[in-house]
Design an enzyme around this catalytic site. Structure first.
Site, mmCIF file in Angstrom:
data_model
loop_
_atom_site.group_PDB
_atom_site.id
_atom_site.type_symbol
_atom_site.label_atom_id
_atom_site.label_comp_id
_atom_site.label_asym_id
_atom_site.label_seq_id
_atom_site.Cartn_x
_atom_site.Cartn_y
_atom_site.Cartn_z
ATOM 1 N N GLU A 94 -48.067 -24.619 -38.894
ATOM 2 C CA GLU A 94 -48.585 -25.995 -38.735
ATOM 3 C C GLU A 94 -49.053 -26.226 -37.295
ATOM 4 O OE1 GLU A 94 -45.105 -28.283 -39.585
ATOM 5 O OE2 GLU A 94 -45.006 -27.667 -41.678
ATOM 6 N N PRO A 95 -49.984 -25.441 -36.803
ATOM 7 C CA PRO A 95 -50.396 -25.624 -35.411
ATOM 8 C C PRO A 95 -51.278 -26.856 -35.233
ATOM 9 C CG PRO A 95 -51.735 -23.934 -36.433
ATOM 10 C CD PRO A 95 -50.744 -24.371 -37.472
ATOM 11 N N GLY A 96 -51.075 -27.575 -34.156
ATOM 12 C CA GLY A 96 -51.911 -28.725 -33.839
ATOM 13 C C GLY A 96 -52.552 -28.504 -32.487
ATOM 14 N N ARG A 97 -51.721 -28.682 -31.432
ATOM 15 C CA ARG A 97 -52.197 -28.596 -30.059
ATOM 16 C C ARG A 97 -53.004 -27.326 -29.791
ATOM 17 N NH1 ARG A 97 -49.305 -30.901 -25.790
ATOM 18 N NH2 ARG A 97 -47.490 -30.881 -27.124
ATOM 19 N N ARG B 51 -50.612 -39.159 -22.208
ATOM 20 C CA ARG B 51 -49.726 -38.009 -21.980
ATOM 21 C C ARG B 51 -49.153 -37.951 -20.554
ATOM 22 N NH1 ARG B 51 -50.637 -33.251 -22.290
ATOM 23 N NH2 ARG B 51 -48.741 -32.720 -23.427
ATOM 24 N N CYS C 240 -52.797 -52.860 -15.802
ATOM 25 C CA CYS C 240 -51.804 -53.484 -14.924
ATOM 26 C C CYS C 240 -50.416 -52.889 -15.143
ATOM 27 C CB CYS C 240 -51.794 -54.981 -15.167
ATOM 28 S SG CYS C 240 -53.425 -55.656 -14.918
ATOM 29 N N GLU C 241 -50.253 -51.644 -14.825
ATOM 30 C CA GLU C 241 -48.966 -50.951 -14.935
ATOM 31 C C GLU C 241 -48.960 -49.857 -13.874
ATOM 32 O OE1 GLU C 241 -46.573 -50.566 -17.787
ATOM 33 O OE2 GLU C 241 -47.583 -51.841 -19.258
ATOM 34 N N TYR D 251 -53.610 -34.780 -28.952
ATOM 35 C CA TYR D 251 -52.750 -35.909 -28.565
ATOM 36 C C TYR D 251 -53.426 -36.765 -27.485
ATOM 37 C CZ TYR D 251 -49.570 -32.943 -31.176
ATOM 38 O OH TYR D 251 -49.015 -32.167 -32.161
HETATM 39 N N1 LLP Z 1 -45.396 -29.757 -37.401
HETATM 40 C C1 LLP Z 1 -44.560 -30.787 -37.169
HETATM 41 C C2 LLP Z 1 -43.549 -31.123 -38.164
HETATM 42 C C3 LLP Z 1 -44.656 -31.528 -35.986
HETATM 43 O O1 LLP Z 1 -43.812 -32.528 -35.763
HETATM 44 C C4 LLP Z 1 -45.637 -31.183 -35.027
HETATM 45 C C5 LLP Z 1 -45.772 -31.926 -33.780
HETATM 46 C C6 LLP Z 1 -46.513 -30.115 -35.329
HETATM 47 C C7 LLP Z 1 -46.355 -29.418 -36.521
HETATM 48 C C8 LLP Z 1 -47.609 -29.687 -34.409
HETATM 49 O O2 LLP Z 1 -47.114 -29.215 -33.206
HETATM 50 P P1 LLP Z 1 -48.107 -28.581 -32.100
HETATM 51 O O3 LLP Z 1 -48.653 -27.285 -32.655
HETATM 52 O O4 LLP Z 1 -49.188 -29.565 -31.898
HETATM 53 O O5 LLP Z 1 -47.255 -28.402 -30.930
HETATM 54 N N2 LLP Z 1 -47.613 -36.097 -28.442
HETATM 55 C C9 LLP Z 1 -46.968 -34.939 -27.874
HETATM 56 C C10 LLP Z 1 -46.745 -33.855 -28.904
HETATM 57 C C11 LLP Z 1 -45.927 -34.329 -30.102
HETATM 58 C C12 LLP Z 1 -45.757 -33.261 -31.137
HETATM 59 C C13 LLP Z 1 -45.156 -33.812 -32.365
HETATM 60 N N3 LLP Z 1 -45.042 -32.901 -33.463
HETATM 61 C C14 LLP Z 1 -47.789 -34.445 -26.681
HETATM 62 O O6 LLP Z 1 -48.806 -35.047 -26.345
HETATM 63 O O7 LLP Z 1 -47.413 -33.476 -26.015
#
Ligand code: LLP
Length: 448
Positions: A301-304, A340, A375-376, A403
């Site tokens: 489940e890659p996002g970032r 962030r 304003c922070e 993000y």
């Molecule tokens: N799967 C689950 C269940 C998750 O909770 C997350 C991220 C991912 C996959 C994806 O993770 P990644 O590959 O993107 O690391 N807003 C924060 C990051 C929060 C991540 C939350 N969960 C930031 O800007 O660093």
């Protein structure tokens, strides 16, 4: 003070801020390059983008997204696998559409994200539903849509899924998200696999919950899942978590509970400035020996890692405010656009659109806090950065594809930024800048 011409990305001299060598950084980021000293995203110059779309503006490289996606799928090609892009990282329909077309699955955490995936042409049978607080309505929508699997995070969620599946007369496929109690070694706010975190079912309780799941008539056990945190730069925590999951798989097998897939979540880190996270290839090479003998389908489940470095946030220097103690560069992006740095003390690189000449560097360089107009005091995008700045300059905040826009808000009644996608020499608006009037168009004066 000069910006180093060596290949090292950063330098910091005593009493001065962090100096980032923009050329050296960009050399590590495939979506970006300086051509004739001017920043380009793929084959489109930032000048062209600013002319068309103004600032602040998020820009994403289509090719960079696809490149990382393919790096994942190629690295795990030896196994039956599924890459479920974590929609939360960047949920713009254009981004989802590009990934859907490439064959990606999706990891969602809300009914809203599921709607986006469907609107972008994603295949529901490749969708996995994560998250600690699914509502009955979320569960119903997901079952009606025909998603692949729920990643169940508690016994009460299991009961809820059973109840909705029974009402609908269907079988619900589930995995249990196991909390392996592994330290991901990342920022505490983005660490999820420790027993103090709200996520998943404790490792010690997992077998019992699986047995309970096996007794429920409308539940089909399909897999096992874990996600231990985000922006992990080392492979060791992934391997520790995998070992704990493997133990459970063996225990479950002995009890007659056979699984079809293992989902290892997301979390692979990226280079924001000079971090050196493990590459996807090396990550795969480390995991493959253990995964191959398992003979299960492997999901991620890659996002970032897919979108962060495909994106930049372009912003303009509005005001320069040198003071006796600090120099402030006030830009037209702020914490509402990119939270962030304020929320996680995240260090993101800020590079100029035009590389300064040596004479400009010599006369105009100072150490700046790059801040927004909100304003922070927490409204900053970077602190103590050595930059050569003038009012009107365009800056790019790199690593902003993940993000970034998704966490933006309208705080201070600021319209959210435009989003643009670039592919080779083409560029297209994929979300217009919000208009102030539309921000309160649905609000009503009190009429009592
Ligand atoms: N799967 C689950 C269940 C998750 O909770 C997350 C991220 C991912 C996959 C994806 O993770 P990644 O590959 O993107 O690391 N807003 C924060 C990051 C929060 C991540 C939350 N969960 C930031 O800007 O660093």
């Amino acid at each position: 003070m000069t910006i180093s011409s060596s290949t090292s990305i950063t330098s910091q001299e005593e009493g001065q801020g962090l100096s980032i060598n923009p050329q050296a950084l960009v050399d590590c980021l495939p979506a970006l390059q300086y051509r004739q000293d001017t920043l380009c995203i793929e084959d489109v110059s930032v000048d062209t983008l600013v002319e068309h779309y103004d600032t602040p503006c998020y820009v994403y490289s289509k090719q960079a997204i696809l490149e990382v996606y393919h790096e994942y799928s190629d690295s795990f090609a030896a196994l039956n696998h599924q890459i479920c892009y974590a929609v939360k990282a960047n949920s713009n329909l254009a981004v989802l559409g590009v990934l859907a077309e490439a064959g990606a699955g999706f990891d969602i955490v809300s009914a809203g994200e599921l709607s986006r995936v469907l609107a972008a042409g994603g295949d529901p049978s490749r969708v996995v539903f994560s998250g600690v607080g699914k509502s009955l309505a979320d569960i119903r929508y997901a079952l009606e849509t025909g998603i692949a699997c729920f990643n169940v995070e508690s016994e009460s969620e299991l009961e809820m899924i059973q109840a909705v599946a029974e009402q609908l007369g269907v079988q619900a496929a589930i995995s249990l998200r196991v909390n392996p109690n592994v330290d991901a070694g990342t920022h505490p706010y983005i660490s999820t696999g420790l027993k103090d975190n709200k996520f998943g079912v404790a490792h010690e309780k997992a077998v019992e919950v699986y047995q309970h799941a096996a007794s429920l008539p409308n539940i089909i056990i399909k897999g096992i899942d874990c996600h231990i945190g985000s922006q992990l730069t080392e492979v060791a925590p992934f391997l520790d978590a995998l070992d704990k999951i493997l133990e459970l798989i063996t225990e479950l097998k002995e009890l007659g509970i056979e699984l079809e897939h293992i989902d290892l979540g997301g979390g692979l880190g990226v280079q924001y400035i000079d971090e050196s996270p493990i590459s996807i290839k090396d990550f795969a090479a480390a995991l493959l020996p253990k995964l191959t003998e398992l003979n299960l389908s492997v999901w991620f489940e890659p996002g970032r890692s897919i979108v962060a470095n495909a994106g930049v946030l372009l912003t303009k220097v509005e005001v320069l405010k040198p003071t006796e103690h600090k120099n402030f560069a006030i830009v037209d992006a702020a914490m509402n656009d990119l939270i962030r740095p304020a929320l996680y003390q995240a260090q993101m690189a800020i590079i100029p659109n035009v590389l300064p000449t040596n004479s400009m560097i010599a006369s105009n360089t100072r150490t700046w806090d790059i801040v927004g107009a909100i304003c922070e005091t927490g409204d900053f995008l970077a602190k103590d950065r050595v930059l050569c700045l003038a009012v009107g300059d365009i800056l790019a905040i790199t690593g902003a594809g993940a993000y970034g826009f998704v966490m933006s808000s309208n705080y201070n009644t600021r319209p959210r930024a435009a989003e643009v996608m670039v592919s080779e020499e083409q560029h297209q608006l994929i979300r217009p800048r919000e208009d102030v009037q539309e921000l309160f168009a649905s609000e009503r004066l009190w009429e009592g």
